[in-house]
Motif scaffolding. Sequence first.
Motif, PDB file in Angstrom:
ATOM      1  N   MET A  27     -11.571   8.333  18.830  1.00 11.65           N
ATOM      2  CA  MET A  27     -12.937   8.442  19.879  1.00 11.65           C
ATOM      3  C   MET A  27     -13.722   7.096  19.465  1.00 11.65           C
ATOM      4  N   LEU A  28     -13.309   6.174  18.568  1.00 12.94           N
ATOM      5  CA  LEU A  28     -14.399   5.405  17.836  1.00 12.94           C
ATOM      6  C   LEU A  28     -14.864   4.273  18.788  1.00 12.94           C
ATOM      7  N   LEU A  29     -14.025   3.628  19.612  1.00 10.20           N
ATOM      8  CA  LEU A  29     -14.371   2.710  20.543  1.00 10.20           C
ATOM      9  C   LEU A  29     -13.824   3.172  21.756  1.00 10.20           C
ATOM     10  N   LEU A  86      -5.820  -4.724   3.491  1.00 10.03           N
ATOM     11  CA  LEU A  86      -6.905  -4.777   4.340  1.00 10.03           C
ATOM     12  C   LEU A  86      -6.559  -4.872   5.787  1.00 10.03           C
ATOM     13  N   SER A  87      -7.115  -3.783   6.631  1.00 14.14           N
ATOM     14  CA  SER A  87      -6.631  -3.840   8.257  1.00 14.14           C
ATOM     15  C   SER A  87      -7.941  -4.213   8.883  1.00 14.14           C
ATOM     16  N   LEU A  88      -7.777  -5.109   9.844  1.00 12.24           N
ATOM     17  CA  LEU A  88      -8.994  -5.602  10.501  1.00 12.24           C
ATOM     18  C   LEU A  88      -9.029  -5.028  11.893  1.00 12.24           C
ATOM     19  N   VAL A  89     -10.014  -4.106  12.386  1.00 10.08           N
ATOM     20  CA  VAL A  89     -10.091  -3.636  13.969  1.00 10.08           C
ATOM     21  C   VAL A  89     -10.984  -4.904  14.359  1.00 10.08           C
ATOM     22  N   VAL A  90     -10.421  -5.433  15.457  1.00  6.58           N
ATOM     23  CA  VAL A  90     -10.976  -6.394  16.327  1.00  6.58           C
ATOM     24  C   VAL A  90     -10.826  -6.328  17.753  1.00  6.58           C
ATOM     25  N   GLU A 127      -3.556   3.586   0.889  1.00  5.95           N
ATOM     26  CA  GLU A 127      -3.320   2.848   2.411  1.00  5.95           C
ATOM     27  C   GLU A 127      -4.442   1.665   2.188  1.00  5.95           C
ATOM     28  N   SER A 128      -4.379   0.934   3.300  1.00  6.05           N
ATOM     29  CA  SER A 128      -5.201  -0.391   3.412  1.00  6.05           C
ATOM     30  C   SER A 128      -6.631   0.110   3.799  1.00  6.05           C
ATOM     31  N   ALA A 129      -7.620  -0.561   3.174  1.00  5.73           N
ATOM     32  CA  ALA A 129      -8.875  -0.513   3.874  1.00  5.73           C
ATOM     33  C   ALA A 129      -9.071  -0.770   5.303  1.00  5.73           C
ATOM     34  N   ASN A 170      -3.081   8.415  17.639  1.00  4.91           N
ATOM     35  CA  ASN A 170      -4.081   7.892  17.185  1.00  4.91           C
ATOM     36  C   ASN A 170      -3.389   6.179  16.921  1.00  4.91           C
ATOM     37  N   PRO A 171      -4.510   5.331  17.053  1.00  2.00           N
ATOM     38  CA  PRO A 171      -4.133   3.984  17.223  1.00  2.00           C
ATOM     39  C   PRO A 171      -3.211   3.612  15.949  1.00  2.00           C
ATOM     40  N   LEU A 172      -2.457   2.686  15.940  1.00  2.00           N
ATOM     41  CA  LEU A 172      -1.444   2.239  15.098  1.00  2.00           C
ATOM     42  C   LEU A 172      -2.039   0.790  14.403  1.00  2.00           C
ATOM     43  N   LEU A 179      -5.217  -4.930  12.900  1.00  2.38           N
ATOM     44  CA  LEU A 179      -4.349  -5.934  12.525  1.00  2.38           C
ATOM     45  C   LEU A 179      -4.174  -5.843  10.871  1.00  2.38           C
ATOM     46  N   ARG A 180      -2.993  -6.076  10.455  1.00  2.00           N
ATOM     47  CA  ARG A 180      -2.730  -6.195   8.909  1.00  2.00           C
ATOM     48  C   ARG A 180      -1.725  -7.286   8.766  1.00  2.00           C
ATOM     49  N   VAL A 181      -1.762  -7.958   7.549  1.00  2.00           N
ATOM     50  CA  VAL A 181      -0.886  -8.914   7.135  1.00  2.00           C
ATOM     51  C   VAL A 181      -0.628  -8.289   5.631  1.00  2.00           C
ATOM     52  N   GLY A 222      -4.636   2.928  23.997  1.00  2.00           N
ATOM     53  CA  GLY A 222      -5.523   2.386  24.931  1.00  2.00           C
ATOM     54  C   GLY A 222      -6.917   1.841  24.756  1.00  2.00           C
ATOM     55  N   LEU A 223      -7.107   1.767  23.288  1.00  2.00           N
ATOM     56  CA  LEU A 223      -8.543   0.922  22.888  1.00  2.00           C
ATOM     57  C   LEU A 223      -8.374  -0.155  23.592  1.00  2.00           C
ATOM     58  N   ASP A 224      -9.721  -0.929  23.716  1.00  2.00           N
ATOM     59  CA  ASP A 224      -9.819  -2.298  23.800  1.00  2.00           C
ATOM     60  C   ASP A 224      -9.719  -2.985  22.419  1.00  2.00           C
ATOM     61  N   THR A 242       0.852  -1.231   0.077  1.00  2.00           N
ATOM     62  CA  THR A 242      -0.096   0.079   0.107  1.00  2.00           C
ATOM     63  C   THR A 242       0.938   1.145   0.047  1.00  2.00           C
ATOM     64  N   VAL A 243       1.479   1.524   1.098  1.00  2.00           N
ATOM     65  CA  VAL A 243       2.527   2.679   1.249  1.00  2.00           C
ATOM     66  C   VAL A 243       3.614   2.257   2.281  1.00  2.00           C
ATOM     67  N   TYR A 244       4.532   3.056   2.298  1.00  2.00           N
ATOM     68  CA  TYR A 244       5.710   2.701   3.155  1.00  2.00           C
ATOM     69  C   TYR A 244       5.189   3.018   4.677  1.00  2.00           C
ATOM     70  N   GLY A 245       5.699   2.105   5.413  1.00  2.00           N
ATOM     71  CA  GLY A 245       5.256   2.323   7.008  1.00  2.00           C
ATOM     72  C   GLY A 245       6.375   2.732   7.683  1.00  2.00           C
ATOM     73  N   LEU A 246       6.243   3.357   8.741  1.00  2.00           N
ATOM     74  CA  LEU A 246       7.393   3.832   9.728  1.00  2.00           C
ATOM     75  C   LEU A 246       7.130   2.674  10.884  1.00  2.00           C
TER      76      LEU A 246
HETATM   77  O1  TXA Z   1      -1.822   0.905   4.188  1.00  2.00           O
HETATM   78  C1  TXA Z   1      -1.741   1.141   5.521  1.00  2.00           C
HETATM   79  O2  TXA Z   1      -2.648   0.807   6.404  1.00  2.00           O
HETATM   80  C2  TXA Z   1      -0.557   1.760   6.225  1.00  2.00           C
HETATM   81  C3  TXA Z   1       0.774   0.583   6.043  1.00  2.00           C
HETATM   82  C4  TXA Z   1       2.035   1.139   6.618  1.00  2.00           C
HETATM   83  O3  TXA Z   1       0.038  -0.536   6.643  1.00  2.00           O
HETATM   84  N1  TXA Z   1      -0.602   2.240   7.215  1.00  2.00           N
HETATM   85  C5  TXA Z   1      -1.445   3.085   7.792  1.00  2.00           C
HETATM   86  O4  TXA Z   1      -1.244   3.420   9.039  1.00  2.00           O
HETATM   87  O5  TXA Z   1      -2.198   3.690   6.938  1.00  2.00           O
HETATM   88  P1  TXA Z   1      -1.962   5.043   9.558  1.00  2.00           P
HETATM   89  O6  TXA Z   1      -1.423   4.871  11.070  1.00  2.00           O
HETATM   90  O7  TXA Z   1      -1.536   6.006   8.817  1.00  2.00           O
HETATM   91  O8  TXA Z   1      -3.568   4.763   9.669  1.00  2.00           O
HETATM   92  C6  TXA Z   1      -4.379   3.734  10.611  1.00  2.00           C
HETATM   93  C7  TXA Z   1      -5.928   3.680  10.560  1.00  2.00           C
HETATM   94  C8  TXA Z   1      -5.856   5.196  11.180  1.00  2.00           C
HETATM   95  O9  TXA Z   1      -7.072   5.802  10.512  1.00  2.00           O
HETATM   96  C9  TXA Z   1      -6.575   4.769  12.770  1.00  2.00           C
HETATM   97  O10 TXA Z   1      -7.252   5.712  13.150  1.00  2.00           O
HETATM   98  C10 TXA Z   1      -7.004   3.336  12.449  1.00  2.00           C
HETATM   99  O11 TXA Z   1      -6.154   2.667  11.406  1.00  2.00           O
HETATM  100  N2  TXA Z   1      -7.112   2.588  13.471  1.00  2.00           N
HETATM  101  C11 TXA Z   1      -6.249   1.876  14.151  1.00  2.00           C
HETATM  102  N3  TXA Z   1      -6.579   1.104  15.180  1.00  2.00           N
HETATM  103  C12 TXA Z   1      -7.651   1.327  15.173  1.00  2.00           C
HETATM  104  C13 TXA Z   1      -8.598   0.849  16.083  1.00  2.00           C
HETATM  105  N4  TXA Z   1      -8.435   0.200  17.201  1.00  2.00           N
HETATM  106  N5  TXA Z   1     -10.040   1.398  16.100  1.00  2.00           N
HETATM  107  C14 TXA Z   1     -10.134   2.205  15.107  1.00  2.00           C
HETATM  108  N6  TXA Z   1      -9.467   2.844  14.119  1.00  2.00           N
HETATM  109  C15 TXA Z   1      -8.304   2.189  14.219  1.00  2.00           C
END
Ligand code: TXA
Length: 306
Positions: free
Chosen positions: A213-215, A81-85, A166-168, A47-49, A106-108, A100-102, A20-24
Motif C-alpha cells: 500500500m506504500l505508494l 541495493l534495490s531502488l524504488v523509483v 536480502e537487498s536494502a 507484493n510488488p517484485l 530495480l536492482r543490478v 499495479g503501482l506507478d 544476497t539470496v537466491y531469487g525465483l
Molecule cells: O535481495 C533481494 O532483494 C532478493 C533478490 C532475489 O534480489 N529479492 C527479494 O525480493 O528479497 P522480495 O520480493 O522478497 O522483496 C522485495 C521487496 C518487498 O518488500 C517489496 O514490498 C519491495 O521490495 N518492493 C518492490 N517493489 C516495490 C515498490 N514499487 N514500492 C515499494 N516496495 C516495493
Amino acid sequence: MTRACAALEAGQLVGMPTETVYGLAGDATNSLAIAAIYAAKGRPRFNPLISHVSNLDAAKHLGYFAPLAEKLALAFWPGPLSLVVPRLPRSSVCDLACAGLDTIALRVPAHPLAQALLTQFGKPIGAPSANQSGRPSPTLARHVREEMGDAIAMVLDGGPCSVGLESAVIAVDGERATLLRLGGIARADLEAVAGPLLNPKDEAFAAPASPGMLLRHYAPNARLRLSADTARDGEILIGFGPNFPAGSFNLSPTGNITEAAANLFAILRLADAQNPTAIAVAPIPNWGLGEAIIERLTRASAQDSS
Ligand code: TXA
Ligand code: MG
C-alpha cells in the motif's frame, strides 16, 4: 545458461543466485510468468517484485532516475541495493510485477551468474526471494530445490550467497529517500551517500506501513462492482470462466486462476479505457491466486468510493 534463458523465454521459472539470496526468476515482461511466481511462492497477495537488470542503462529504460537515485545507483550497483523509483510509461515490465503501482523496484545484482543470465536473456527479470511465503530466504541452490520443487525448470547453482541478507530497499521520490527495508548494506554506508534516510513511519512521509500500500496503486477511474453475473446499463463486464458471453472481457475463459492473475491489471485498464459507469467483475474463486485477486479488487473498489 542457455537452458535457463530458454526456460525464461518460455515463461518458466528459474532459481537464480544473487549475492544476497537466491531469487525465483521469471521474465518480468510476461505477466503469466509473474503470476506463476506468485503462485509458486504462495503469496497472500501481489507484493510488488524487484525487476533485475544488468546495469544502470538498462534500469533507465524502466524507471526514472532523479539525481539522488542515480547517485545511489552509481555508488552501490552492482550490489545489494534495490531502488524504488517512478515507473516509466514505456517500461516493458508488466503491471503485475509492479502490483499495479506507478513505481518500480530495480536492482543490478553483482553475482557473476546473475549478471551472465541478465546479459544473455536481455530482458528484465522479476525475482522475489525463492522461498515459500513466510519462510526464510534461500542462500543455497539446495534450499531453492527444497522450497520450489516442480515449480521451477531448473536452478543455476552459484554456490552459497556471499551476503545472505536480502537487498536494502530505498524509495527515491525526487530528493527524498526512504529506507523501506534494511538489507545487505548498512544504513550508515547508505547515508554516507544519500544523506539521512527517511523512515517509512516518519510523519513527514505519510505512507502506510504495508509495502503493497506504500505508494498509489493503479485503480481504475470507474467504480468496481464485484461478484457480478451480468453487466447493468452502462457497465462493462469482466468475466471469469466459461459461463460468460464471448466477446466480453474475461480474466480466464477456461477458469484458470493463474491466468486470471496474469490478465487482471491489463484487462482492468482496457475496461476502464471505455469509460463505463462501472466495471462489473464476475465472482472469483477464493483458491490459489484467487485470494490475491479478490484482495486487489476489493482494495481498488474501496479506494474508489472513498
Ligand atoms: O535481495 C533481494 O532483494 C532478493 C533478490 C532475489 O534480489 N529479492 C527479494 O525480493 O528479497 P522480495 O520480493 O522478497 O522483496 C522485495 C521487496 C518487498 O518488500 C517489496 O514490498 C519491495 O521490495 N518492493 C518492490 N517493489 C516495490 C515498490 N514499487 N514500492 C515499494 N516496495 C516495493
Ligand atoms: Mg522475500
